[in-house]
Write a protein that holds these residues in place. Structure first.
Motif, PDB file in Angstrom:
ATOM      1  N   LEU A 209      -9.241  14.524 104.467  1.00  0.00           N
ATOM      2  CA  LEU A 209      -9.527  15.573 103.718  1.00  0.00           C
ATOM      3  C   LEU A 209      -8.792  15.705 102.366  1.00  0.00           C
ATOM      4  O   LEU A 209      -9.038  16.377 101.309  1.00  0.00           O
ATOM      5  CB  LEU A 209      -9.576  16.871 104.270  1.00  0.00           C
ATOM      6  N   ILE A 210      -7.517  14.902 102.530  1.00  0.00           N
ATOM      7  CA  ILE A 210      -6.521  14.979 101.217  1.00  0.00           C
ATOM      8  C   ILE A 210      -6.668  13.658 100.684  1.00  0.00           C
ATOM      9  O   ILE A 210      -5.810  13.546  99.666  1.00  0.00           O
ATOM     10  CB  ILE A 210      -5.272  15.420 101.802  1.00  0.00           C
ATOM     11  N   SER A 211      -7.428  12.680 101.001  1.00  0.00           N
ATOM     12  CA  SER A 211      -7.229  11.498 100.498  1.00  0.00           C
ATOM     13  C   SER A 211      -7.694  11.450  99.065  1.00  0.00           C
ATOM     14  O   SER A 211      -7.257  10.445  98.333  1.00  0.00           O
ATOM     15  CB  SER A 211      -8.492  10.427 101.297  1.00  0.00           C
ATOM     16  N   LYS A 212      -8.561  12.301  98.531  1.00  0.00           N
ATOM     17  CA  LYS A 212      -9.023  12.290  97.109  1.00  0.00           C
ATOM     18  C   LYS A 212      -7.783  12.648  96.322  1.00  0.00           C
ATOM     19  O   LYS A 212      -7.704  12.199  95.251  1.00  0.00           O
ATOM     20  CB  LYS A 212     -10.132  13.144  97.103  1.00  0.00           C
ATOM     21  N   ASN A 213      -6.957  13.765  96.727  1.00  0.00           N
ATOM     22  CA  ASN A 213      -5.927  14.214  95.996  1.00  0.00           C
ATOM     23  C   ASN A 213      -4.895  13.145  96.067  1.00  0.00           C
ATOM     24  O   ASN A 213      -4.281  12.963  94.908  1.00  0.00           O
ATOM     25  CB  ASN A 213      -5.278  15.413  96.637  1.00  0.00           C
ATOM     26  N   ILE A 214      -4.727  12.304  97.081  1.00  0.00           N
ATOM     27  CA  ILE A 214      -3.749  11.332  97.021  1.00  0.00           C
ATOM     28  C   ILE A 214      -3.966  10.304  96.080  1.00  0.00           C
ATOM     29  O   ILE A 214      -3.113   9.637  95.439  1.00  0.00           O
ATOM     30  CB  ILE A 214      -3.366  10.866  98.355  1.00  0.00           C
ATOM     31  N   PHE A 215      -5.298   9.867  96.040  1.00  0.00           N
ATOM     32  CA  PHE A 215      -5.881   8.709  95.136  1.00  0.00           C
ATOM     33  C   PHE A 215      -5.470   9.289  93.832  1.00  0.00           C
ATOM     34  O   PHE A 215      -5.183   8.416  93.092  1.00  0.00           O
ATOM     35  CB  PHE A 215      -7.234   8.460  95.421  1.00  0.00           C
ATOM     36  N   ILE A 216      -6.011  10.296  93.347  1.00  0.00           N
ATOM     37  CA  ILE A 216      -6.015  10.589  91.958  1.00  0.00           C
ATOM     38  C   ILE A 216      -4.483  11.032  91.428  1.00  0.00           C
ATOM     39  O   ILE A 216      -4.107  10.349  90.377  1.00  0.00           O
ATOM     40  CB  ILE A 216      -6.826  12.086  91.796  1.00  0.00           C
ATOM     41  N   LEU A 217      -3.832  11.587  92.537  1.00  0.00           N
ATOM     42  CA  LEU A 217      -2.322  12.005  91.912  1.00  0.00           C
ATOM     43  C   LEU A 217      -1.597  10.439  91.953  1.00  0.00           C
ATOM     44  O   LEU A 217      -0.711  10.350  91.011  1.00  0.00           O
ATOM     45  CB  LEU A 217      -1.728  12.611  92.880  1.00  0.00           C
ATOM     46  N   SER A 218      -1.930   9.273  92.689  1.00  0.00           N
ATOM     47  CA  SER A 218      -1.301   7.997  92.538  1.00  0.00           C
ATOM     48  C   SER A 218      -1.830   7.359  91.318  1.00  0.00           C
ATOM     49  O   SER A 218      -0.939   6.511  90.713  1.00  0.00           O
ATOM     50  CB  SER A 218      -1.888   7.073  93.761  1.00  0.00           C
ATOM     51  N   ILE A 219      -2.888   7.444  90.738  1.00  0.00           N
ATOM     52  CA  ILE A 219      -3.343   6.969  89.578  1.00  0.00           C
ATOM     53  C   ILE A 219      -2.305   7.587  88.596  1.00  0.00           C
ATOM     54  O   ILE A 219      -1.742   6.599  87.719  1.00  0.00           O
ATOM     55  CB  ILE A 219      -4.661   7.356  89.259  1.00  0.00           C
ATOM     56  N   PHE A 220      -2.232   8.694  88.342  1.00  0.00           N
ATOM     57  CA  PHE A 220      -1.311   9.267  87.391  1.00  0.00           C
ATOM     58  C   PHE A 220       0.130   8.931  87.517  1.00  0.00           C
ATOM     59  O   PHE A 220       0.762   8.828  86.541  1.00  0.00           O
ATOM     60  CB  PHE A 220      -1.483  10.702  87.193  1.00  0.00           C
ATOM     61  N   PHE A 221       0.442   9.060  88.683  1.00  0.00           N
ATOM     62  CA  PHE A 221       1.941   8.763  89.197  1.00  0.00           C
ATOM     63  C   PHE A 221       2.093   7.566  88.679  1.00  0.00           C
ATOM     64  O   PHE A 221       3.423   6.854  88.316  1.00  0.00           O
ATOM     65  CB  PHE A 221       2.287   9.297  90.385  1.00  0.00           C
ATOM     66  N   THR A 222       1.388   6.445  89.005  1.00  0.00           N
ATOM     67  CA  THR A 222       1.423   5.017  88.736  1.00  0.00           C
ATOM     68  C   THR A 222       1.729   4.794  87.170  1.00  0.00           C
ATOM     69  O   THR A 222       2.406   3.890  86.754  1.00  0.00           O
ATOM     70  CB  THR A 222       0.336   4.170  89.257  1.00  0.00           C
ATOM     71  N   MET A 223       0.709   5.436  86.461  1.00  0.00           N
ATOM     72  CA  MET A 223       0.866   5.373  84.905  1.00  0.00           C
ATOM     73  C   MET A 223       2.172   6.024  84.386  1.00  0.00           C
ATOM     74  O   MET A 223       2.804   5.420  83.562  1.00  0.00           O
ATOM     75  CB  MET A 223      -0.298   5.927  84.408  1.00  0.00           C
ATOM     76  N   TRP A 224       2.793   7.051  84.991  1.00  0.00           N
ATOM     77  CA  TRP A 224       4.108   7.503  84.460  1.00  0.00           C
ATOM     78  C   TRP A 224       5.058   6.329  84.937  1.00  0.00           C
ATOM     79  O   TRP A 224       6.068   6.168  84.166  1.00  0.00           O
ATOM     80  CB  TRP A 224       4.113   8.757  85.390  1.00  0.00           C
ATOM     81  N   ARG A 225       5.015   5.994  86.008  1.00  0.00           N
ATOM     82  CA  ARG A 225       6.102   4.772  86.356  1.00  0.00           C
ATOM     83  C   ARG A 225       6.183   3.668  85.483  1.00  0.00           C
ATOM     84  O   ARG A 225       7.154   3.203  85.174  1.00  0.00           O
ATOM     85  CB  ARG A 225       5.705   4.460  87.992  1.00  0.00           C
TER      86      ARG A 225
END
Length: 291
Positions: A209-225
């Motif tokens: 149920l939180i996989s979508k949150n994790i996926f979207i957050l991972s996208i943005f945090f990856t770009m920040w990194r």
């Protein structure tokens, strides 16, 4: 019809200043960077010569750039794995019904609220062998422990990743926590009645149920990194040697230390294209993945 055109003209007059500001602060710099990337612009040598794709070809033959690329990949992968795993664990802890829950959440967010440069400078002192907080803590268990963290390649890279995790994991966890708040408690009660334990409930209910949150957050945090700069600038200055030099830091060094503006512009354009491609792939994946 005339009145409508008049209002449209007035609207454009009001919007025009904002468009001009946006053009001169965003669009023009991008085109100018693209143009300069085809020139050998070196302020120290006083050169400004058209070289075509030579700057772009030099990127793949520059040992310093290859080192920066390798560490950037290592930094992004290591940091994001830590964010996902530790962020989920911290979010689950913060989601527990305990006393002073709001106070705990506020305290956890303190590292994220602090400026990255301040944290990086503090970390530079903390990892010092003689009077650093890290070694002082380790010496409680091993009095003879000695290690100059930031002068060895492996430990310096590990320290940079660790500080990045300490800085941004709280924010990542709070965003995951927001997703946890929307999971109905009835699901857990039903699972408990069916004999499911905490681990089974996590993998069968919470994680899906939180996989979508994790996926979207991972996208943005990856770009920040990928575009991270300040933590390396303040903590290691790219050292030892060039071993902790991220791509964004390499661009700054070439542009403002070596004054090799044309080469720095070509690296910036390659990074811009890579980010654009990653953004397009991530957006497409976010639409196609069924949660």
């Amino acid at each position: 019809m005339y009145v409508g055109k008049k209002f449209m003209l007035i609207a454009w007059i009001f919007v025009l200043p904002a468009l001009c500001i946006r053009f001169f602060t965003t669009i023009y710099p991008i085109f100018e960077t693209f143009r300069i990337s085809f020139f050998d612009v070196n302020l120290l040598k006083g050169t400004n010569e058209f070289v075509g794709l030579q700057n772009y070809m030099n990127i793949f033959h520059d040992p310093k750039m290859i080192t920066s690329l390798k560490f950037t990949v290592l930094f992004v992968v290591g940091s994001m794995l830590g964010h996902i795993i530790l962020g989920i664990v911290l979010a689950l802890i913060l989601n527990m019904k305990i006393k002073a829950q709001k106070v705990l959440r506020s305290i956890v967010l303190l590292p994220w609220a602090m400026p990255t440069v301040v944290i990086a400078i503090a970390a530079k002192w903390a990892f010092n062998n003689e009077y650093g907080l890290v070694n002082d803590f380790i010496r409680w268990f091993n009095p003879d422990f000695k290690l100059d963290w930031l002068i060895h390649t492996d430990t310096a890279r590990l320290a940079v990743i660790a500080v990045d995790l300490w800085k941004d994991i709280p924010f990542f966890a709070i965003l995951i926590l927001a997703g946890l708040q929307f999971i109905p408690s009835d699901l857990y009660e039903s699972a408990k009645m069916d004999g499911a334990g905490p681990i089974q409930s996590f993998f069968k209910i919470t994680l899906p149920l939180i996989s979508k949150n994790i996926f979207i957050l991972s996208i943005f945090f990856t770009m920040w990194r990928i575009t991270m700069f300040d933590i390396v600038y303040a903590m290691t200055s790219g050292g030892p040697g060039e071993d902790t030099s991220l791509i964004a830091y390499r661009i700054t060094t070439e542009a403002f230390t070596n004054m090799n503006t044309g080469y720095a512009a070509s690296i910036a354009i390659v990074l811009f294209i890579a980010m654009a491609i990653l953004s397009a792939i991530s957006t497409y994946a976010a639409k196609k993945v069924d949660y």
